[in-house]
Design a protein around this motif. Sequence first.
Motif, short mmCIF file in Angstrom:
data_model
loop_
_atom_site.label_atom_id
_atom_site.label_comp_id
_atom_site.label_asym_id
_atom_site.label_seq_id
_atom_site.Cartn_x
_atom_site.Cartn_y
_atom_site.Cartn_z
N GLN A 393 7.31 -20.71 3.23
CA GLN A 393 6.68 -21.38 4.37
C GLN A 393 6.19 -20.36 5.39
OE1 GLN A 393 5.47 -24.55 6.92
NE2 GLN A 393 5.97 -24.50 4.75
N CYS A 394 7.01 -19.37 5.68
CA CYS A 394 6.63 -18.35 6.67
C CYS A 394 5.44 -17.51 6.20
CB CYS A 394 7.83 -17.44 6.97
SG CYS A 394 9.17 -18.28 7.84
N PHE A 395 5.36 -17.26 4.91
CA PHE A 395 4.22 -16.50 4.38
C PHE A 395 2.94 -17.31 4.49
CE2 PHE A 395 1.44 -15.13 0.88
CZ PHE A 395 1.34 -13.78 1.17
N PHE A 396 3.03 -18.62 4.18
CA PHE A 396 1.84 -19.45 4.23
C PHE A 396 1.35 -19.66 5.66
CE2 PHE A 396 3.34 -21.30 0.01
CZ PHE A 396 2.46 -20.52 -0.71
N ASN A 397 2.28 -19.69 6.63
CA ASN A 397 1.81 -19.82 8.02
C ASN A 397 1.55 -18.46 8.65
OD1 ASN A 397 4.24 -18.83 9.29
ND2 ASN A 397 5.17 -20.87 9.06
N GLU A 398 1.65 -17.41 7.84
CA GLU A 398 1.32 -16.03 8.24
C GLU A 398 2.19 -15.55 9.40
OE1 GLU A 398 -3.42 -16.15 7.44
OE2 GLU A 398 -2.45 -17.85 8.42
N TYR A 399 3.47 -15.95 9.30
CA TYR A 399 4.50 -15.48 10.23
C TYR A 399 4.14 -15.78 11.68
CZ TYR A 399 6.02 -13.31 5.95
OH TYR A 399 6.41 -13.11 4.65
N VAL A 400 3.69 -17.02 11.88
CA VAL A 400 3.30 -17.45 13.22
C VAL A 400 4.50 -17.87 14.05
CG1 VAL A 400 2.95 -19.91 12.76
CG2 VAL A 400 1.42 -18.71 14.37
N TYR A 401 5.68 -18.04 13.39
CA TYR A 401 6.87 -18.43 14.14
C TYR A 401 7.31 -17.30 15.08
CZ TYR A 401 7.59 -22.38 10.92
OH TYR A 401 7.46 -23.54 10.18
N MET A 402 7.81 -17.68 16.23
CA MET A 402 8.25 -16.71 17.24
C MET A 402 9.50 -15.96 16.75
SD MET A 402 6.91 -15.87 20.06
CE MET A 402 7.23 -14.82 21.47
N GLN A 403 9.55 -14.65 17.01
CA GLN A 403 10.71 -13.82 16.67
C GLN A 403 11.28 -13.20 17.95
OE1 GLN A 403 9.55 -10.90 13.75
NE2 GLN A 403 8.46 -12.39 12.48
N GLN A 404 12.60 -13.13 18.01
CA GLN A 404 13.26 -12.54 19.18
C GLN A 404 13.73 -11.12 18.86
OE1 GLN A 404 16.05 -15.12 21.14
NE2 GLN A 404 14.94 -16.98 20.54
N LYS A 405 14.04 -10.34 19.92
CA LYS A 405 14.39 -8.93 19.75
C LYS A 405 15.68 -8.75 18.96
CE LYS A 405 11.93 -7.14 23.78
NZ LYS A 405 12.04 -6.38 25.06
N ASP A 406 16.67 -9.63 19.17
CA ASP A 406 17.92 -9.45 18.42
C ASP A 406 17.72 -9.68 16.93
OD1 ASP A 406 17.43 -12.13 18.66
OD2 ASP A 406 19.42 -12.68 19.41
N GLU A 407 16.75 -10.49 16.56
CA GLU A 407 16.43 -10.66 15.15
C GLU A 407 15.82 -9.38 14.57
OE1 GLU A 407 14.75 -14.81 14.11
OE2 GLU A 407 14.37 -14.62 16.26
#
Length: 772
Positions: A393-407
């Motif tokens: 899913q993340c690849f198909f949405n081209e990693y549009v989900y928000m990422q935080q610094k601790d991740e």
Amino acid sequence: MRLLQDEEYRTWSQEDGRKPPLRLLFLSRMEIRKKRHPKRTWQHCKESLRRHVLFLSLIKYFLLYNFNHLSIESRWSIPVIHAIIYIMSINRKQRRLQEKSSGMKTTKKIRDNAELALEKKQIGMALKNKGREAEAITPLKEALRLDSSLADVHFALAMIARTKPERHVDMEKINASIKDKKFLLSSYSAIMILLRQKRQYKEAVICQEEICRLKPDDIWARVDLALLLNIAGQVERAAIELSLALNKEPQNIMLKGLYSSSLHNPSFNHFHPEVKQAFLECFKNLYDVHLRNFWAPWLTLMMKDPEFAEIKNARMLDDTAFIEWADSLDEESGAFLNNPYLTKGLCLLVVADYLMERFFTRLRRYLCLNYETLVSNGRIKIFEKFIDALAQQCFFNEYVYMQQKDEEQSLQSLGQRKEKTAIALCACYTPLYKNFPAQDHVLMSLAEEDSDFAALVKTQYLDPAEEARIKAEIPVFGAFANEISRAVQSQYEENPYPRWTTICTTALPSDDLVFDPETKDLPFRILVAGCGTGRHAIGTATRYKNARITAIDLSRTSIAYGLRKARECGMDTRINFVHADILSMKDWPEPFDIIECAGVLHHMEDPFKGWEALNSILKPNGLFKIGLYSEISRQPIIKARDFVAAGHYPSTTEGIRACRQAIFALPTTDPIYNFVARSLDFHTASAARDLIFHVQEHRMTLPQIQEMMDRLGLVPLRMLVSNPDTLYMYDKMFPDDSSRKSFKNWEIFEKKFPLTFAGMYQFWCQKTVYSA
């Protein structure tokens, strides 16, 4: 039959000014009475009883008038006669009450109405049989006014209505008049064709329901019912009917294609297991179905499914409560994460829902930060299949989900691990081809052990490598001299659009053709100008199976994606992909029969010059299928583009992520949130960039498009609209525009319904012989 002939003779003789033979009239009258009253019962004696009462009353009044001249014996007869009249009157009243309570009506007036209705019917039928349908309408309607149970009269008027656009066919009255429907299947089928032609879709649904009852084992009758229900706006019931049909024949590829193309976002009020089964059947083959718009019904049904109650509850929790919920999951309570309905959906659909995005990002963060603990206590097994699906899913949405610094910090240590689950979890943040060198043996050996992980490796590792090789094979035509064209090219090299997974490669019945469907298999030469990632070109090749198709685009990366998908579904031999600019196509050596250009011209510096270049290589009488942005319908997008400019968001992945979070934070009543955040295109990086970050965009009105067509010598043929509710309303507003081609009518309609062309105007037009 004898009676019908007599009536025909009566009509003929009256037209000639001669009286009909008395013998024929007498025989007709006798046959009517014989048919209406085969047996005499006590009910049929009422009229004679009434005559007897009248006769005795006259005798009584005669005696009273001559009372002084009567003998004493005769005077005693008066009270006797009066008593008899009184008793007979009481009997009449009692019988009337009985008739009223039982619903029986056998008065002379009713019997005369029935006889008169039969006479009117036969006159109307005689006129209809002689081809004088206009004259037959009046006696037939009069017959129905006298007796509404005459089924054959209903059918006769329905058939006459086929040439009378203003006449309405009332299926409820027809159904009420029919007692034995099994003998009328052919009549129902004929009326069904008529109702489709007259676009009486709600009446057509009633008719098709009767056909389904008469043919309970006919799957295609049920499919026709579902398609009509869609047009009539009953989308949930349509989805159920289609699902029942597909579940009976799950291997029917044509049925799968129709299912995926006919599902119009039903809002399920209840869970329907038959629909869930049909969805799972559609997930089995990428090229049997087109799943672009499946995400909404898929998600709506999931929220009604008791198996996914945990997701429904967890996505509404705050961050602290969500972590507690994730900690409490065990093999039993977390079984929903391995449910094929969820995992297959994540692998094939872009989920365009903010609450689900929030659920996925928080669960991804929980897994990333707590990976070591989950491995040590063995709970990581609960999440293995879900992690593989989420990475897809993340690849198909081209990693549009928000990422935080601790991740990001946890990913550094996680990337050092070589077990399958850790690699899949890293693939939820960055694609595998960036993390592993070419032909990595560890990665390939792990793929051999697990089919879900193998699918992930193919998507994120093998396919991008193949596309990189394909780039070198793509032929080039012409120059790329225009500055705006180069800027647009740069955008699509970075973000190929659209990134898609499934398409139906089975030719389906299509309502968007403007020529005889039987001729669509001719060897047309077709140009797809601006093919993007190939979905449009493959769809065109599917529709025209003998056509020679040329597909051009500015972006080599986009073409490489399209060519790889064409090879996968066996369409690469039918399509010639070329790297070219539309402006250079005026030098193309051979003209085309059809040119399709949707969503492209409005991204050029001068849309008219691009259209003019294409028009120069279209044959006389050739066809254009064009798509252009609407100035009226894109007002919410204009506001979103202004929002992006005011926030100074760059068109990078990080900028798109930040902009999306800012839009999600807007009130749900805000037009930007309500229109943009709910759009499917807002939920992948490339689509969001195309939607509100595009480097070049023009919007037009229908009068402006008409003016350009006049300059190019083009005439409109049909406006293409897929929403059945829109078509239904347009047909009611403009019944005379059966081809739906009047731009003036559509201008009026769009002003009344401003979001009609929220995607774009799409229409067919034709090049006239005399145009340049």
